[in-house]
Motif scaffolding. Structure first.
Motif, PDB file in Angstrom:
ATOM      1  N   LEU A 143       0.823  -1.205   0.000  1.00  0.00           N
ATOM      2  CA  LEU A 143       0.000   0.000   0.000  1.00  0.00           C
ATOM      3  C   LEU A 143       0.861   1.259   0.000  1.00  0.00           C
ATOM      4  O   LEU A 143       0.570   2.231  -0.715  1.00  0.00           O
ATOM      5  N   PHE A 144       1.928   1.235   0.780  1.00  0.00           N
ATOM      6  CA  PHE A 144       2.808   2.405   0.857  1.00  0.00           C
ATOM      7  C   PHE A 144       3.472   2.677  -0.491  1.00  0.00           C
ATOM      8  O   PHE A 144       3.461   3.812  -0.996  1.00  0.00           O
ATOM      9  N   VAL A 145       4.058   1.641  -1.093  1.00  0.00           N
ATOM     10  CA  VAL A 145       4.746   1.824  -2.380  1.00  0.00           C
ATOM     11  C   VAL A 145       3.754   2.224  -3.461  1.00  0.00           C
ATOM     12  O   VAL A 145       4.048   3.071  -4.312  1.00  0.00           O
ATOM     13  N   LYS A 146       2.568   1.627  -3.432  1.00  0.00           N
ATOM     14  CA  LYS A 146       1.550   1.970  -4.435  1.00  0.00           C
ATOM     15  C   LYS A 146       1.198   3.455  -4.380  1.00  0.00           C
ATOM     16  O   LYS A 146       1.132   4.128  -5.419  1.00  0.00           O
ATOM     17  N   TRP A 147       0.990   3.974  -3.181  1.00  0.00           N
ATOM     18  CA  TRP A 147       0.607   5.377  -3.067  1.00  0.00           C
ATOM     19  C   TRP A 147       1.757   6.329  -3.360  1.00  0.00           C
ATOM     20  O   TRP A 147       1.545   7.450  -3.821  1.00  0.00           O
ATOM     21  N   VAL A 148       2.985   5.890  -3.107  1.00  0.00           N
ATOM     22  CA  VAL A 148       4.132   6.700  -3.524  1.00  0.00           C
ATOM     23  C   VAL A 148       4.149   6.834  -5.050  1.00  0.00           C
ATOM     24  O   VAL A 148       4.374   7.930  -5.598  1.00  0.00           O
ATOM     25  N   ILE A 149       3.903   5.715  -5.741  1.00  0.00           N
ATOM     26  CA  ILE A 149       3.851   5.749  -7.212  1.00  0.00           C
ATOM     27  C   ILE A 149       2.677   6.603  -7.686  1.00  0.00           C
ATOM     28  O   ILE A 149       2.800   7.386  -8.636  1.00  0.00           O
ATOM     29  N   TYR A 150       1.526   6.463  -7.025  1.00  0.00           N
ATOM     30  CA  TYR A 150       0.369   7.283  -7.390  1.00  0.00           C
ATOM     31  C   TYR A 150       0.676   8.776  -7.253  1.00  0.00           C
ATOM     32  O   TYR A 150       0.356   9.576  -8.152  1.00  0.00           O
ATOM     33  N   ILE A 151       1.249   9.138  -6.116  1.00  0.00           N
ATOM     34  CA  ILE A 151       1.546  10.561  -5.874  1.00  0.00           C
ATOM     35  C   ILE A 151       2.549  11.078  -6.898  1.00  0.00           C
ATOM     36  O   ILE A 151       2.410  12.194  -7.437  1.00  0.00           O
ATOM     37  N   ALA A 152       3.580  10.263  -7.178  1.00  0.00           N
ATOM     38  CA  ALA A 152       4.574  10.674  -8.181  1.00  0.00           C
ATOM     39  C   ALA A 152       3.917  10.850  -9.548  1.00  0.00           C
ATOM     40  O   ALA A 152       4.189  11.831 -10.265  1.00  0.00           O
ATOM     41  N   ALA A 153       3.024   9.930  -9.914  1.00  0.00           N
ATOM     42  CA  ALA A 153       2.344  10.033 -11.211  1.00  0.00           C
ATOM     43  C   ALA A 153       1.460  11.270 -11.270  1.00  0.00           C
ATOM     44  O   ALA A 153       1.409  11.974 -12.299  1.00  0.00           O
ATOM     45  N   ILE A 154       0.737  11.550 -10.179  1.00  0.00           N
ATOM     46  CA  ILE A 154      -0.148  12.719 -10.159  1.00  0.00           C
ATOM     47  C   ILE A 154       0.635  14.009 -10.365  1.00  0.00           C
ATOM     48  O   ILE A 154       0.265  14.870 -11.186  1.00  0.00           O
ATOM     49  N   PHE A 155       1.741  14.153  -9.673  1.00  0.00           N
ATOM     50  CA  PHE A 155       2.479  15.417  -9.769  1.00  0.00           C
ATOM     51  C   PHE A 155       3.321  15.496 -11.041  1.00  0.00           C
ATOM     52  O   PHE A 155       3.593  16.602 -11.517  1.00  0.00           O
ATOM     53  N   TYR A 156       3.719  14.353 -11.583  1.00  0.00           N
ATOM     54  CA  TYR A 156       4.343  14.394 -12.917  1.00  0.00           C
ATOM     55  C   TYR A 156       3.313  14.821 -13.962  1.00  0.00           C
ATOM     56  O   TYR A 156       3.633  15.557 -14.907  1.00  0.00           O
ATOM     57  N   ALA A 157       2.073  14.360 -13.805  1.00  0.00           N
ATOM     58  CA  ALA A 157       1.010  14.783 -14.723  1.00  0.00           C
ATOM     59  C   ALA A 157       0.737  16.279 -14.578  1.00  0.00           C
ATOM     60  O   ALA A 157       0.555  16.995 -15.576  1.00  0.00           O
ATOM     61  N   LEU A 158       0.699  16.779 -13.330  1.00  0.00           N
ATOM     62  CA  LEU A 158       0.507  18.211 -13.112  1.00  0.00           C
ATOM     63  C   LEU A 158       1.671  19.021 -13.687  1.00  0.00           C
ATOM     64  O   LEU A 158       1.480  20.137 -14.187  1.00  0.00           O
ATOM     65  N   LEU A 159       2.866  18.436 -13.623  1.00  0.00           N
ATOM     66  CA  LEU A 159       4.025  19.112 -14.208  1.00  0.00           C
ATOM     67  C   LEU A 159       3.856  19.257 -15.716  1.00  0.00           C
ATOM     68  O   LEU A 159       4.203  20.298 -16.295  1.00  0.00           O
ATOM     69  N   GLU A 160       3.328  18.222 -16.347  1.00  0.00           N
ATOM     70  CA  GLU A 160       3.060  18.319 -17.786  1.00  0.00           C
ATOM     71  C   GLU A 160       1.958  19.335 -18.085  1.00  0.00           C
ATOM     72  O   GLU A 160       2.030  20.083 -19.063  1.00  0.00           O
ATOM     73  N   LEU A 161       0.948  19.399 -17.228  1.00  0.00           N
ATOM     74  CA  LEU A 161      -0.140  20.347 -17.440  1.00  0.00           C
ATOM     75  C   LEU A 161       0.314  21.793 -17.283  1.00  0.00           C
ATOM     76  O   LEU A 161      -0.305  22.711 -17.835  1.00  0.00           O
ATOM     77  N   SER A 162       1.379  22.006 -16.521  1.00  0.00           N
ATOM     78  CA  SER A 162       1.857  23.374 -16.318  1.00  0.00           C
ATOM     79  C   SER A 162       2.381  23.999 -17.609  1.00  0.00           C
ATOM     80  O   SER A 162       2.498  25.229 -17.696  1.00  0.00           O
ATOM     81  N   TYR A 163       2.689  23.161 -18.610  1.00  0.00           N
ATOM     82  CA  TYR A 163       3.164  23.689 -19.888  1.00  0.00           C
ATOM     83  C   TYR A 163       2.016  24.024 -20.850  1.00  0.00           C
ATOM     84  O   TYR A 163       2.239  24.605 -21.902  1.00  0.00           O
ATOM     85  N   VAL A 164       0.797  23.635 -20.494  1.00  0.00           N
ATOM     86  CA  VAL A 164      -0.329  23.813 -21.406  1.00  0.00           C
ATOM     87  C   VAL A 164      -0.693  25.276 -21.563  1.00  0.00           C
ATOM     88  O   VAL A 164      -0.928  25.775 -22.673  1.00  0.00           O
ATOM     89  N   SER A 165      -0.746  25.994 -20.437  1.00  0.00           N
ATOM     90  CA  SER A 165      -1.205  27.379 -20.465  1.00  0.00           C
ATOM     91  C   SER A 165      -0.435  28.188 -19.429  1.00  0.00           C
ATOM     92  O   SER A 165      -0.068  27.646 -18.369  1.00  0.00           O
ATOM     93  N   PRO A 166      -0.181  29.468 -19.698  1.00  0.00           N
ATOM     94  CA  PRO A 166       0.471  30.323 -18.689  1.00  0.00           C
ATOM     95  C   PRO A 166      -0.334  30.407 -17.396  1.00  0.00           C
ATOM     96  O   PRO A 166       0.237  30.656 -16.328  1.00  0.00           O
ATOM     97  N   ASN A 167      -1.642  30.219 -17.475  1.00  0.00           N
ATOM     98  CA  ASN A 167      -2.472  30.273 -16.272  1.00  0.00           C
ATOM     99  C   ASN A 167      -2.212  29.095 -15.331  1.00  0.00           C
ATOM    100  O   ASN A 167      -2.587  29.145 -14.152  1.00  0.00           O
ATOM    101  N   LEU A 168      -1.602  28.031 -15.855  1.00  0.00           N
ATOM    102  CA  LEU A 168      -1.292  26.850 -15.042  1.00  0.00           C
ATOM    103  C   LEU A 168       0.177  26.786 -14.657  1.00  0.00           C
ATOM    104  O   LEU A 168       0.652  25.755 -14.178  1.00  0.00           O
ATOM    105  N   ALA A 169       0.885  27.890 -14.840  1.00  0.00           N
ATOM    106  CA  ALA A 169       2.318  27.898 -14.550  1.00  0.00           C
ATOM    107  C   ALA A 169       2.607  27.663 -13.070  1.00  0.00           C
ATOM    108  O   ALA A 169       3.680  27.158 -12.707  1.00  0.00           O
ATOM    109  N   PHE A 170       1.648  28.011 -12.199  1.00  0.00           N
ATOM    110  CA  PHE A 170       1.865  27.821 -10.758  1.00  0.00           C
ATOM    111  C   PHE A 170       2.001  26.342 -10.394  1.00  0.00           C
ATOM    112  O   PHE A 170       2.562  26.000  -9.346  1.00  0.00           O
ATOM    113  N   LEU A 171       1.482  25.449 -11.249  1.00  0.00           N
ATOM    114  CA  LEU A 171       1.603  24.013 -10.981  1.00  0.00           C
ATOM    115  C   LEU A 171       3.039  23.528 -11.088  1.00  0.00           C
ATOM    116  O   LEU A 171       3.393  22.505 -10.485  1.00  0.00           O
ATOM    117  N   TYR A 172       3.870  24.251 -11.835  1.00  0.00           N
ATOM    118  CA  TYR A 172       5.256  23.811 -12.059  1.00  0.00           C
ATOM    119  C   TYR A 172       6.027  23.804 -10.742  1.00  0.00           C
ATOM    120  O   TYR A 172       6.644  22.786 -10.385  1.00  0.00           O
TER     121      TYR A 172
END
Length: 219
Positions: A57-86
């Motif tokens: 459970l611990f390792v699974k959620w570490v991977i989940y959290i890493a995936a979520i924030f890597y996805a948010l990192l990609e979204l930060s490049y979509v629009s200047p309004n999402l730059a705060f996500l970077y």
């Protein structure tokens, strides 16, 4: 946005597969049985988790959290309004290794402390009740001190301010020193009690004898 979606899907699949793999490894290697012999393992069992369940459970959620924030990192490049996500995503992803390292140190450290303390308690024959009680007390005190050290080290690795714990540690060190001195005194009191008693009785008899001779000579 497509990259973010792919990252989330891959993170979910990898997390689930790793969780299943860890559970199988824990069961086949006997890690679950070993955990049951430790305090942390018994606490997990009372909560309804085995060692494999908790680690998976611990390792699974570490991977989940890493995936979520890597996805948010990609979204930060979509629009200047999402730059705060970077900056937010970068901060979380850079802190995640410290969190994982601290938790690993905490788990392994607590398991080792339980094993050392139990081994210390079993190092004396159980037929001597006094020595066994004393060893149980010393073993529990030893366990508490090592728990404190492991928790402090784990929190330091997690970048948590542990200044207040260091202050308490100074007082704890004095308490341990005093307790150790008392324990050593109690351990030595039993084997030395009879010889010391005979020595004092012999000295008292000799003193009384000298006083009697001095009284006769003066008379």
């Amino acid at each position: 946005m497509l990259a973010a979606v792919v990252i989330m899907i891959v993170g979910y699949v990898v997390g689930r597969l790793v969780e299943i793999l860890i559970k199988k490894i824990a069961y086949t290697t006997g890690l679950d049985a070993f955990f049951r012999k430790t305090s942390i393992g018994r606490a997990l069992l009372r909560s309804g988790y085995t060692a494999g369940d908790f680690l998976g459970l611990f390792v699974k959620w570490v991977i989940y959290i890493a995936a979520i924030f890597y996805a948010l990192l990609e979204l930060s490049y979509v629009s200047p309004n999402l730059a705060f996500l970077y900056d937010t995503s970068k901060s979380v992803l850079s802190y995640l290794p410290y969190l994982v390292s601290g938790v690993i140190i905490l788990i392994i450290g607590l398991i080792m402390v339980d094993w050392i303390s139990d081994y210390f308690k079993r190092s004396y024959p159980a037929n001597d009740q006094y020595a066994q009680t004393l060893l149980n007390f010393v073993g529990d005190a030893f366990r508490f001190v090592l728990y404190y050290m492991v928790i402090t080290i784990a929190l330091s690795v997690m970048k948590v301010n542990v200044t207040i714990l260091y202050i308490f540690a100074q007082g704890l060190a004095w308490a341990v020193a005093i307790g150790l001195g008392v324990a050593i005194g109690l351990v030595l009191a039993v084997p030395l009690r009879e010889p010391l008693k005979r020595f004092l009785e012999r000295e008292w008899v000799q003193t009384e004898g000298r006083r009697g001779k001095e009284g006769e000579s003066s008379g």
